[in-house]
Design a protein around this motif. Structure first.
Motif, PDB file in Angstrom:
ATOM      1  N   ASP A  86       0.837  -1.205   0.000  1.00 30.32           N
ATOM      2  CA  ASP A  86       0.000   0.000   0.000  1.00 30.32           C
ATOM      3  C   ASP A  86       0.868   1.250   0.000  1.00 30.32           C
ATOM      4  O   ASP A  86       0.593   2.220  -0.731  1.00 30.32           O
ATOM      5  CB  ASP A  86      -0.911   0.030   1.239  1.00 30.32           C
ATOM      6  N   LEU A  87       1.905   1.238   0.820  1.00 33.83           N
ATOM      7  CA  LEU A  87       2.793   2.398   0.909  1.00 33.83           C
ATOM      8  C   LEU A  87       3.477   2.666  -0.423  1.00 33.83           C
ATOM      9  O   LEU A  87       3.619   3.822  -0.842  1.00 33.83           O
ATOM     10  CB  LEU A  87       3.844   2.177   2.000  1.00 33.83           C
ATOM     11  N   THR A  88       3.878   1.595  -1.103  1.00 34.60           N
ATOM     12  CA  THR A  88       4.525   1.756  -2.406  1.00 34.60           C
ATOM     13  C   THR A  88       3.566   2.379  -3.413  1.00 34.60           C
ATOM     14  O   THR A  88       3.931   3.304  -4.156  1.00 34.60           O
ATOM     15  CB  THR A  88       5.007   0.382  -2.925  1.00 34.60           C
ATOM     16  N   THR A  89       2.318   1.903  -3.428  1.00 33.91           N
ATOM     17  CA  THR A  89       1.309   2.449  -4.348  1.00 33.91           C
ATOM     18  C   THR A  89       1.047   3.921  -4.067  1.00 33.91           C
ATOM     19  O   THR A  89       1.017   4.755  -4.985  1.00 33.91           O
ATOM     20  CB  THR A  89      -0.005   1.648  -4.225  1.00 33.91           C
ATOM     21  N   ILE A  90       0.855   4.260  -2.791  1.00 35.98           N
ATOM     22  CA  ILE A  90       0.572   5.653  -2.412  1.00 35.98           C
ATOM     23  C   ILE A  90       1.760   6.546  -2.740  1.00 35.98           C
ATOM     24  O   ILE A  90       1.600   7.662  -3.256  1.00 35.98           O
ATOM     25  CB  ILE A  90       0.219   5.741  -0.913  1.00 35.98           C
ATOM     26  N   ARG A  91       2.963   6.055  -2.472  1.00 35.40           N
ATOM     27  CA  ARG A  91       4.163   6.851  -2.734  1.00 35.40           C
ATOM     28  C   ARG A  91       4.282   7.177  -4.224  1.00 35.40           C
ATOM     29  O   ARG A  91       4.620   8.306  -4.605  1.00 35.40           O
ATOM     30  CB  ARG A  91       5.398   6.089  -2.234  1.00 35.40           C
ATOM     31  N   LYS A  92       3.997   6.206  -5.078  1.00 33.05           N
ATOM     32  CA  LYS A  92       4.073   6.437  -6.523  1.00 33.05           C
ATOM     33  C   LYS A  92       3.015   7.445  -6.973  1.00 33.05           C
ATOM     34  O   LYS A  92       3.286   8.299  -7.832  1.00 33.05           O
ATOM     35  CB  LYS A  92       3.896   5.117  -7.277  1.00 33.05           C
ATOM     36  N   MET A  93       1.826   7.369  -6.394  1.00 29.34           N
ATOM     37  CA  MET A  93       0.759   8.309  -6.761  1.00 29.34           C
ATOM     38  C   MET A  93       1.101   9.723  -6.307  1.00 29.34           C
ATOM     39  O   MET A  93       0.847  10.695  -7.022  1.00 29.34           O
ATOM     40  CB  MET A  93      -0.569   7.847  -6.157  1.00 29.34           C
TER      41      MET A  93
END
Length: 394
Positions: A86-93
């Motif tokens: 989740d953190l990786t997805t949010i960071r990319k967004m």
């Protein structure tokens, strides 16, 4: 008349002890983890997620409220919990909408060299493995692509990732296969994906000791590349896939350690602040300088972006330790890291189940004990991150 004790056949007794210990450790692992289970990383609270994303908790709530990021696991009480994915997805967004590049994805950019960090000391028990795995995990949680390389034949780092090196990598699959002198494998073939998003492992194992035994013969036969260049040469295949590579070195100044040093861009020497350890480190530094002079004269690259002394297992209330730290700071100045890794029962207790502080739940410990350990580790690892960023010119 007293009975004469029977002589002990030391080889047989040592083998019996080894088998007993291996059996007991396997039993302990089965109690801690199911037989067919692999370790899994826990979920993180909203506060922890905000810290790792480098945003405020209120801004994170706002992102959810405006549906700008995907929903995450939510408890019946309304508390959100975030996986590393989740953190990786949010960071990319967040990065896609950032005003300046690299605001949220702080890893390598075009032209940046991979950062290769070696944690080392001549003395066992100085916290090399504890330091290296916590640094690797913290950087991975903050969005860096990390490769942890275990070049210690004891393979403690590999064990912390949930493997049994004496079984899983006894004969093959370890870093030895990528640096051996006869038919080395491509480095990519020995890399293991871990349960930690963004963190891969090049495992260690007892067979690594063969590299120490084979190198003198390889030097006589002029096998190329020589020992000091083999690690750097092997890493070239995969270094584009990572922002940082972290070596956990053995507690000896052998060919393995020197090969890691010759591949490194940064060195962190762990030291426990007591005079016996400092005296041992003095000998280690002198031996290192002498040996590295030799390999430098043979053509090895000996330029580092930074070298730092990391104070480990520090007890601020211990007067003699305070004096030793002051002595080291006076001697080495800014080369002694500003932050020290505190001695904590939380770290040692987590190790009982082969976990780190970043893996265990806060509720498993006294709140103050856990927070004190985490704050200490975060401060150290964020200082390491700042050194990397400075090396990249940021």
């Amino acid at each position: 008349m007293a009975e004469v004790s029977k002589p002990i056949h030391i080889n047989s007794r040592i083998r019996e002890n080894a088998e007993s210990l291996a059996s007991a450790l396997e039993h302990h692992m089965l109690k801690s983890f199911a037989p067919d289970a692999r370790k899994e990383l826990r979920l993180f609270s909203a506060g922890e997620a905000a810290d790792l994303l480098n945003i405020s908790a209120s801004f994170l709530r706002k992102l959810h409220f405006e549906d700008r990021i995907p929903d995450v696991h939510t408890t019946p009480g309304g508390r959100r919990h975030y996986s590393a994915a989740d953190l990786t997805t949010i960071r990319k967004m967040l990065e896609e909408n950032a005003k300046s590049p690299g605001a949220y994805l702080k890893g390598r950019r075009e032209g940046d060299k991979v950062q290769v960090l070696s944690f080392l000391n001549f003395k066992g028990g100085s916290g090399k493995t504890t330091s290296s795995i916590h640094t690797a995990q913290r950087l991975a949680l903050k969005g860096y692509r990390v490769l942890a390389v275990d070049i210690d034949p004891q393979a403690s780092l590999t064990t912390l990732f949930g493997y049994q090196p004496e079984v899983d990598f006894l004969h093959s699959g370890s870093i030895y296969d990528a640096i051996r002198y006869e038919d080395p494998l491509p480095f990519s073939q020995i890399i293991q994906q871990t349960y930690f998003t963004g963190l891969d492992l090049a495992p260690g194992g007892l067979i690594l000791q063969e590299f120490e035994h084979e190198t003198p013969t390889a030097l006589r036969n002029n096998i190329q590349p020589p020992f000091y260049a083999r690690m750097a040469a092997a890493l070239q295949e995969v270094e584009a896939d990572y922002d940082v590579i972290i070596f956990d070195c053995p507690p000896q100044l052998g060919y393995l350690t020197m090969s890691a040093l010759c591949a490194s861009t940064g060195v962190l020497i762990t030291v426990v602040p007591n005079m016996l350890d400092v005296a041992s480190m003095s000998q280690f530094l002198q031996m290192s300088a002498d040996l590295l002079d030799v390999v430098s004269g043979a053509g090895a690259r000996m330029e580092f972006d930074f070298l730092r002394f990391l104070i480990n297992r520090y007890e601020p209330s211990d007067g003699p330790q305070q004096q030793v730290v002051a002595f080291l700071r006076q001697l080495f100045g800014e080369e002694v890291m500003t932050n020290a890794m505190l001695k904590s029962t939380a770290i040692s207790d987590a190790g009982l189940t082969q976990q780190t502080i970043y893996e265990v739940e806060r509720s498993a410990f006294h709140r103050n004990t856990y927070d004190r350990a985490v704050d200490s580790l975060n401060a150290v690892n964020d200082e390491v991150e700042a050194l990397m960023q400075k090396a990249w010119g940021r």
